[in-house]
Motif scaffolding. Structure first.
Motif, PDB file in Angstrom:
ATOM      1  N   UNK A 148       0.840  -1.186   0.000  1.00 28.64           N
ATOM      2  CA  UNK A 148       0.000   0.000   0.000  1.00 28.64           C
ATOM      3  C   UNK A 148       0.883   1.247   0.000  1.00 28.64           C
ATOM      4  N   UNK A 149       0.391   2.290  -0.656  1.00 28.04           N
ATOM      5  CA  UNK A 149       1.029   3.589  -0.605  1.00 28.04           C
ATOM      6  C   UNK A 149      -0.032   4.683  -0.709  1.00 28.04           C
ATOM      7  N   UNK A 150       0.338   5.875  -0.315  1.00 24.43           N
ATOM      8  CA  UNK A 150      -0.635   6.962  -0.279  1.00 24.43           C
ATOM      9  C   UNK A 150      -0.998   7.462  -1.666  1.00 24.43           C
ATOM     10  N   UNK A 151      -0.048   7.459  -2.584  1.00 23.49           N
ATOM     11  CA  UNK A 151      -0.301   7.926  -3.939  1.00 23.49           C
ATOM     12  C   UNK A 151       0.546   7.144  -4.926  1.00 23.49           C
ATOM     13  N   UNK A 152       0.107   7.157  -6.196  1.00 23.92           N
ATOM     14  CA  UNK A 152       0.824   6.428  -7.239  1.00 23.92           C
ATOM     15  C   UNK A 152       1.883   7.342  -7.861  1.00 23.92           C
ATOM     16  N   UNK A 153       3.097   6.801  -7.989  1.00 16.40           N
ATOM     17  CA  UNK A 153       4.210   7.548  -8.565  1.00 16.40           C
ATOM     18  C   UNK A 153       4.868   6.676  -9.619  1.00 16.40           C
ATOM     19  N   UNK A 154       5.138   7.239 -10.811  1.00 15.60           N
ATOM     20  CA  UNK A 154       5.720   6.498 -11.919  1.00 15.60           C
ATOM     21  C   UNK A 154       7.181   6.191 -11.654  1.00 15.60           C
ATOM     22  N   UNK A 155       7.566   4.918 -11.867  1.00 19.51           N
ATOM     23  CA  UNK A 155       8.968   4.546 -11.756  1.00 19.51           C
ATOM     24  C   UNK A 155       9.780   5.283 -12.825  1.00 19.51           C
ATOM     25  N   UNK A 156      10.995   5.630 -12.488  1.00 26.33           N
ATOM     26  CA  UNK A 156      11.891   6.288 -13.442  1.00 26.33           C
ATOM     27  C   UNK A 156      11.751   7.793 -13.421  1.00 26.33           C
ATOM     28  N   UNK A 157      10.541   8.311 -13.638  1.00 22.87           N
ATOM     29  CA  UNK A 157      10.337   9.760 -13.704  1.00 22.87           C
ATOM     30  C   UNK A 157       9.923  10.367 -12.367  1.00 22.87           C
ATOM     31  N   UNK A 158       9.279   9.591 -11.519  1.00 19.46           N
ATOM     32  CA  UNK A 158       8.795  10.133 -10.250  1.00 19.46           C
ATOM     33  C   UNK A 158       7.535  10.954 -10.392  1.00 19.46           C
ATOM     34  N   UNK A 159       6.959  10.982 -11.589  1.00 17.05           N
ATOM     35  CA  UNK A 159       5.745  11.760 -11.811  1.00 17.05           C
ATOM     36  C   UNK A 159       4.540  11.083 -11.157  1.00 17.05           C
ATOM     37  N   UNK A 160       3.633  11.899 -10.575  1.00 17.99           N
ATOM     38  CA  UNK A 160       2.438  11.303  -9.961  1.00 17.99           C
ATOM     39  C   UNK A 160       1.487  10.760 -11.038  1.00 17.99           C
ATOM     40  N   UNK A 161       0.798   9.704 -10.708  1.00 21.46           N
ATOM     41  CA  UNK A 161      -0.200   9.098 -11.592  1.00 21.46           C
ATOM     42  C   UNK A 161      -1.546   9.179 -10.879  1.00 21.46           C
ATOM     43  N   UNK A 162      -2.529   9.691 -11.563  1.00 17.61           N
ATOM     44  CA  UNK A 162      -3.835   9.881 -10.938  1.00 17.61           C
ATOM     45  C   UNK A 162      -4.573   8.542 -10.860  1.00 17.61           C
ATOM     46  N   UNK A 163      -4.970   8.191  -9.647  1.00 17.11           N
ATOM     47  CA  UNK A 163      -5.726   6.962  -9.401  1.00 17.11           C
ATOM     48  C   UNK A 163      -6.845   7.309  -8.421  1.00 17.11           C
ATOM     49  N   UNK A 164      -8.089   7.003  -8.773  1.00 24.82           N
ATOM     50  CA  UNK A 164      -9.237   7.314  -7.918  1.00 24.82           C
ATOM     51  C   UNK A 164      -9.208   6.449  -6.666  1.00 24.82           C
ATOM     52  N   UNK A 165      -9.599   7.044  -5.534  1.00 23.91           N
ATOM     53  CA  UNK A 165      -9.661   6.312  -4.276  1.00 23.91           C
ATOM     54  C   UNK A 165      -8.896   7.035  -3.193  1.00 23.91           C
ATOM     55  N   UNK A 166      -9.044   6.549  -1.966  1.00 26.44           N
ATOM     56  CA  UNK A 166      -8.362   7.170  -0.829  1.00 26.44           C
ATOM     57  C   UNK A 166      -6.973   6.584  -0.599  1.00 26.44           C
ATOM     58  N   UNK A 167      -6.668   5.441  -1.208  1.00 26.78           N
ATOM     59  CA  UNK A 167      -5.353   4.813  -1.084  1.00 26.78           C
ATOM     60  C   UNK A 167      -5.075   3.997  -2.341  1.00 26.78           C
ATOM     61  N   UNK A 168      -3.835   3.530  -2.461  1.00 26.69           N
ATOM     62  CA  UNK A 168      -3.416   2.794  -3.655  1.00 26.69           C
ATOM     63  C   UNK A 168      -2.705   1.515  -3.228  1.00 26.69           C
ATOM     64  N   UNK A 169      -3.140   0.397  -3.809  1.00 22.88           N
ATOM     65  CA  UNK A 169      -2.427  -0.868  -3.653  1.00 22.88           C
ATOM     66  C   UNK A 169      -1.616  -1.074  -4.925  1.00 22.88           C
ATOM     67  N   UNK A 170      -0.295  -0.989  -4.807  1.00 20.74           N
ATOM     68  CA  UNK A 170       0.563  -1.147  -5.977  1.00 20.74           C
ATOM     69  C   UNK A 170       1.046  -2.581  -6.090  1.00 20.74           C
TER      70      UNK A 170
END
Length: 242
Positions: A148-170
């Protein structure tokens, strides 16, 4: 003279009486109760009974054998199949966890197989939502790590990825040959969690250095489990309902 006449008369009377008497043994009596007919017995012309209450036709036994089996089959035919196609065997599944989970395979061993993620399916079950990552081939050889993580972040670039919901299971799927293109590789289209209880959507991130990021947006952090299945190959992610 008179004595002779009387004697002759008596003799005549005795002779007449003897002649009028029946001689014994000349008639044979008929036995009582026996038939005196000498004609042979005639065959009966009476038709056999057609009474419907006789024989097997009147059996009141309940249907047996195939008849009751057919009734059971009809009941089975009314069962509704899982429209999402995410029903999987439930025996010997791993325990639910809420921390980081990693499979036991090494990424270096998996890359030689050239396995790809080919599709994504989601489905609602009694106590959990299920996400299935279809893989090429019969045996699942790709590895994975989940957390689990609070937000989605792209590997390599570190850019945030928008994902609906209160948390993210990566779920990072490891061992993909990212240096070459594949015709069967999933195109990364987002899959919505419409009809699910806790998973909001499934979003693909970047494929970087052999790892494909897969983000499951969730309404709440609940226990989950990840496991692989073969024939055909797939990775299954279950997220418990709150």
């Amino acid at each position: 003279m008179r004595r002779r006449v009387v004697a002759a008369a008596v003799a005549a009377l005795l002779l007449a009486g003897c002649q009028g008497a029946e001689e014994p043994g000349t008639d044979t009596p008929t036995p009582t109760g026996a038939s005196t007919s000498t004609e042979p017995a005639q065959p009966s012309t009476e038709e056999p009974s057609t009474d419907e209450t006789s024989g097997d036709e009147t059996s009141s036994d309940p249907p047996t054998g195939d008849q009751t089996d057919d009734d059971d089959d009809d009941d089975d035919d009314t069962s509704e199949d899982d429209p999402s196609g995410t029903s999987e065997p439930t025996a010997d599944l791993p325990a639910w966890v809420d921390a980081t989970e990693t499979d036991e395979q090494e990424a270096g061993e998996q890359q030689d197989e050239g396995q790809e993620i080919t599709g994504v399916r989601v489905g609602l079950h009694d106590d959990y939502d299920r996400v299935v990552l279809d893989l090429s081939g019969d045996d699942a050889v790709l590895g994975w790590v989940a957390f689990y993580e609070d937000e989605a972040v792209a590997d390599g670039s570190g850019e945030p990825i928008e994902v609906a919901g209160s948390a993210v299971l990566q779920v990072s799927v490891r061992g993909i040959d990212w240096t070459t293109e594949s015709d069967v590789r999933y195109d990364g289209t987002t899959v919505t969690g419409e009809g699910l209880e806790v998973v909001t959507e499934v979003v693909f991130g970047t494929l970087f250095e052999g790892q494909q990021q897969v983000f499951l947006g969730v309404e709440e952090q609940t226990p989950y489990r990840v496991f692989t299945l073969d024939d055909p190959a797939r990775i299954v992610v279950d997220v418990q309902h709150p």
